[in-house]
Design a protein around this motif. Sequence first.
Motif, short mmCIF file in Angstrom:
data_model
loop_
_atom_site.label_atom_id
_atom_site.label_comp_id
_atom_site.label_asym_id
_atom_site.label_seq_id
_atom_site.Cartn_x
_atom_site.Cartn_y
_atom_site.Cartn_z
N PHE A 217 39.19 -30.05 16.55
CA PHE A 217 37.76 -30.54 16.95
C PHE A 217 37.14 -29.38 15.79
O PHE A 217 36.01 -29.96 15.28
N GLU B 282 35.73 -37.14 16.72
CA GLU B 282 35.50 -36.05 17.23
C GLU B 282 35.13 -36.52 18.66
O GLU B 282 35.42 -35.47 19.50
N PHE C 244 34.24 -39.68 11.22
CA PHE C 244 34.17 -38.37 11.75
C PHE C 244 33.55 -38.15 13.27
O PHE C 244 34.47 -37.55 14.02
N THR D 17 38.87 -38.96 7.59
CA THR D 17 37.31 -38.48 7.26
C THR D 17 37.51 -37.37 5.83
O THR D 17 36.81 -37.67 5.33
N LEU E 64 38.67 -36.65 20.37
CA LEU E 64 39.06 -35.18 20.39
C LEU E 64 38.38 -34.37 21.73
O LEU E 64 38.82 -33.65 22.44
N LEU E 65 36.99 -34.88 21.88
CA LEU E 65 36.29 -34.12 22.87
C LEU E 65 36.81 -34.67 24.30
O LEU E 65 36.86 -33.98 25.28
N CYS F 131 46.84 -32.26 16.07
CA CYS F 131 46.68 -33.72 16.69
C CYS F 131 47.93 -34.03 17.40
O CYS F 131 48.12 -34.62 18.54
N CYS G 65 44.49 -30.18 10.59
CA CYS G 65 44.15 -30.90 11.78
C CYS G 65 44.80 -31.77 12.30
O CYS G 65 44.95 -32.37 13.49
N ALA H 23 43.09 -39.49 17.18
CA ALA H 23 42.16 -38.62 16.76
C ALA H 23 42.55 -37.94 15.42
O ALA H 23 41.64 -37.69 14.46
N LEU I 133 37.69 -29.65 11.97
CA LEU I 133 37.22 -30.99 11.45
C LEU I 133 35.64 -30.68 11.20
O LEU I 133 35.07 -31.31 10.21
N ALA I 134 35.17 -30.16 12.24
CA ALA I 134 33.54 -30.13 11.99
C ALA I 134 33.16 -29.23 10.92
O ALA I 134 32.37 -29.44 10.21
N GLY J 153 40.55 -38.17 11.82
CA GLY J 153 40.14 -36.86 11.08
C GLY J 153 40.86 -36.71 9.76
O GLY J 153 39.94 -36.46 8.80
#
Length: 263
Positions: free
Chosen positions: A82, A140, A136, A182, A143-144, A40, A36, A175, A85-86, A179
């Motif tokens: 995104f 996120e 986190f 995280t 990234l959003l 990025c 991730c 980001a 990572l989730a 991540g």
Amino acid sequence: MAVTHADLAPSRSSTELGSKAGTVLLIICILCGLFCFILCLIAEASRSMVTWNSTGEGKHPTKECIYSGSGKTPLLCAGSAFLGLAVVMVVEHTYMLVAVSKSTPPVLITWDPDSSSAKALTWQAGFFFISTWIFFAVGEILLLIGVSVESGHLKNWSTPRPSCLTIPQGLFSAAGVFGLATTFLATGLYLTALKAHRLCHEQETVRRQVLDISVLFASPPMSPRHRIITAVDTENPTARQNHSGQPPSQFSSVFTKHSIDQV
């Protein structure tokens, strides 16, 4: 083949802390975090730029902007980071929740909150848990924001516009850093939970040993049972023989003869 202590030890289940499945899952989560982060960086390098051009003549010229690209590459990279990572966060925390709830002995039952080591592990776990979710959430959100901006000019990106939304430099990189942090913080939380589980197991072992010893010394000593020896009717005494092996009649005849000679 010789049987070792490792062969006799019970094998750990896949849902137990410290098992091979947990270690493999932890390594996969770290690799996903690195992936991730790379996505990025790619999104940062390929983000859309804006070029301003002046149009019109006279005292009030108008300015129009043109995007340098459609933004598909940064959009795909940021969207993948995104979602990745989730997924990493959900899978890792779900596994830790299941492993702690199914641990033997149960951590919440055998936990001693008054010990210094337990307090230190509690603060450490709280720090990792809160920091993980904060990093986190920030990653996120960044990234959003990038995904929403890059998805706004997928079509007609080369058409001049009076206003253009752009992503500030370093947003995707930040980001990616959040991540990656995280995943490492989640790894620290897993290691803290594993250390707490081992501490509870050691406390439970010591508690059982103390309980066994206390029961052993608290119980009264058992009195020995008296064995009663009874004679059996069928038993007959065995006749003893003299040392010379001669019958008693011979001794009496010899004694009588010796007395007559003396007279």
